[in-house]
Each structure stands twice: as structure tokens, then as C-alpha cells.
Design an enzyme around this catalytic site. Sequence first.
Site, mmCIF file in Angstrom:
data_model
loop_
_atom_site.group_PDB
_atom_site.id
_atom_site.type_symbol
_atom_site.label_atom_id
_atom_site.label_comp_id
_atom_site.label_asym_id
_atom_site.label_seq_id
_atom_site.Cartn_x
_atom_site.Cartn_y
_atom_site.Cartn_z
ATOM 1 N N HIS A 141 -10.655 -3.202 -12.997
ATOM 2 C CA HIS A 141 -11.095 -2.125 -11.887
ATOM 3 C C HIS A 141 -9.839 -1.162 -11.936
ATOM 4 O O HIS A 141 -8.551 -1.492 -12.455
ATOM 5 C CB HIS A 141 -11.295 -2.783 -10.574
ATOM 6 C CG HIS A 141 -9.931 -2.985 -10.003
ATOM 7 N ND1 HIS A 141 -10.130 -4.026 -8.817
ATOM 8 C CD2 HIS A 141 -8.624 -2.982 -10.023
ATOM 9 C CE1 HIS A 141 -9.088 -4.326 -8.391
ATOM 10 N NE2 HIS A 141 -8.073 -3.817 -8.965
ATOM 11 N N ASP A 169 -7.089 4.560 -2.888
ATOM 12 C CA ASP A 169 -8.069 3.993 -2.059
ATOM 13 C C ASP A 169 -7.193 3.240 -0.688
ATOM 14 O O ASP A 169 -6.204 3.336 -0.554
ATOM 15 C CB ASP A 169 -8.533 2.383 -2.785
ATOM 16 C CG ASP A 169 -7.384 2.056 -3.491
ATOM 17 O OD1 ASP A 169 -6.402 2.173 -3.209
ATOM 18 O OD2 ASP A 169 -7.790 1.105 -4.543
ATOM 19 N N ASN A 216 -9.698 -7.551 -13.594
ATOM 20 C CA ASN A 216 -11.358 -7.399 -13.888
ATOM 21 C C ASN A 216 -11.541 -6.074 -14.355
ATOM 22 O O ASN A 216 -12.605 -5.884 -14.729
ATOM 23 C CB ASN A 216 -12.340 -7.665 -12.864
ATOM 24 C CG ASN A 216 -12.140 -6.718 -11.470
ATOM 25 O OD1 ASN A 216 -11.175 -5.869 -11.798
ATOM 26 N ND2 ASN A 216 -12.592 -6.933 -10.423
ATOM 27 N N GLU A 229 -14.648 -1.389 -8.896
ATOM 28 C CA GLU A 229 -15.026 -2.691 -9.372
ATOM 29 C C GLU A 229 -15.936 -2.687 -10.508
ATOM 30 O O GLU A 229 -16.834 -1.654 -10.465
ATOM 31 C CB GLU A 229 -15.692 -3.591 -8.396
ATOM 32 C CG GLU A 229 -14.436 -3.677 -7.101
ATOM 33 C CD GLU A 229 -13.251 -4.849 -7.378
ATOM 34 O OE1 GLU A 229 -12.902 -4.551 -8.390
ATOM 35 O OE2 GLU A 229 -13.224 -5.566 -6.532
HETATM 36 P P1 PGA Z 1 -1.167 -5.117 -9.292
HETATM 37 O O1 PGA Z 1 -2.799 -4.448 -8.905
HETATM 38 O O2 PGA Z 1 -0.421 -3.779 -9.551
HETATM 39 O O3 PGA Z 1 -0.816 -5.527 -7.866
HETATM 40 O O4 PGA Z 1 -1.543 -5.845 -10.560
HETATM 41 C C1 PGA Z 1 -3.513 -3.498 -9.692
HETATM 42 C C2 PGA Z 1 -4.744 -3.306 -9.302
HETATM 43 O O5 PGA Z 1 -5.282 -4.290 -8.862
HETATM 44 O O6 PGA Z 1 -5.224 -2.260 -9.518
#
Ligand code: PGA
Length: 236
Positions: free
Chosen positions: A138, A67, A136, A143
Site C-alpha cells: 500500500h 492519510d 502489502n 490498500e
Molecule cells: P512504516 O509504514 O514506515 O511504518 O513501515 C509504511 C506504510 O505502512 O506505509
Amino acid sequence: MKYEVFATYDQMCRRAANLISAQIILKEDAVVGLATGSTPLGIYNTLADWYAKSDLDFSRVRTVNLDEYCGLPFEDPQSYHYFMQTNLFSKINIKPSNTHLPNGLAPDIREECKRYDALINSLGGIDIQLLGIGHNGHIGFNEPSDTFSKDTTHIQLTEDTIRANSRFFKSPSDVPRSALTMGMRSIMCSRKIILVANGKEKEEIIHQAMEGPITPRLPASILQLHPDTTVLFTIE
Ligand code: PGA
């Protein structure tokens, strides 16, 4: 889904780096799907260390990232282009032309989404995809929603994600409101998936994703349908 728990973050990162390097040793022009966020940082450091010791060669490896934010110039320190450059690409012998991310600055976003899917197809799909997971549920920036997005999509970030990611920005209002994310088709067609997470606050969502109902309200739950997903977790 396989589930492996580690005593330390370092051990988890070594295991993830091992799985990625095994793939690269097996197929030197492997297509490796990469993720950003805090969790992969130790994995990228480990891969860069092994490259520095001449244990790994990235000269034929191709990468596709999950992304990118919309509207951030590539040289903005919060852009995922910048993240990948700083944390991995500049430390290994990968060819810049073999690294790919969605372009959040493309003038025609719909065309850019199509281009990215066509690109992944033209590389023959993804051999091994690294994923993090949001609070959440994702994966990438897919999302929680009423449906799973199949293709690369322009997505509005949820308040939850904006809050979580604001730790990287001066203030929450600086966090871009939208992003481009690889869709579920490319993720689910990856031949192997590694999902990494660390910290107590991720434990419950991992559990729900692995054992709860498969629902677009918890996007990572779709991985229950994938034939070769390994979840690596550490509380540290
Ligand atoms: P993080 O993010 O590795 O910073 O916890 C993971 C994500 O939000 O996909």
C-alpha cells in the site's frame, strides 16, 4: 523509477531530507506531501535539525498529508495529526494554517474526501511527495484492491495493515478499522515522488512494485508509470 540503496538508515534519511530541502530552496512555497509511519521519522528529525541550524526555512511551505485514521481525535497520540505535530510541525517554523491532513472526524466523510481533493488542487498540486510502503504494497492507505482509487477515499484497512500498525497501539482491537487516504490521482500528479523503505522485510515488496506487473493488487506498482519517482532503500 530510480533506485538508490544505502548502507545505513541515517544515510537514507539524509538523502530524502536533501531531496525535500532542495525542493524547498528552489520554491519557497513548495507543496510538500508528507507521510507517517516509522520510516519517515529520521527524515523529519534531519529536516528539523537543518531548520534549527538556519539552513532551511519553512515559513512559506505548504504541506498535505497522505492519510488519517477515522474516529481518532486529533490529540490522540496515534492520530496522524498528533504524529505530524510532534515529529515535525512543532520543531519547524511552518504556519499551522499551511499544514493539511484529511479530517477523519468529519461528520460527512464523502464531503471531506471531496474537500481534500479540492484543497490539493487549489494549492496547485504537490511538488514533492514522500511515500512509505506497506508490507502489502500500500501507499498512503491505498490498500490492495481490484481497482486503483483515483480520489481521496474512505478505505477499510486490511487485516495485514491492522496487524502491522497494531505495534503503535495497546492492542490490535484499538487500531481504527478505516481511514481516509489521498487517492492515486493526487499522488501520481505529484511532480516528484520519493518512496522510502527500510528493513529486509520490505525488500521483496519493493522489488515487486518496481519490476512486477502494474496492478491494484500491489498499489505501489502504479509508480512505474510516474515520470520522476526515486526509491530509497536500506536494509538497516
Ligand atoms: P512504516 O509504514 O514506515 O511504518 O513501515 C509504511 C506504510 O505502512 O506505509
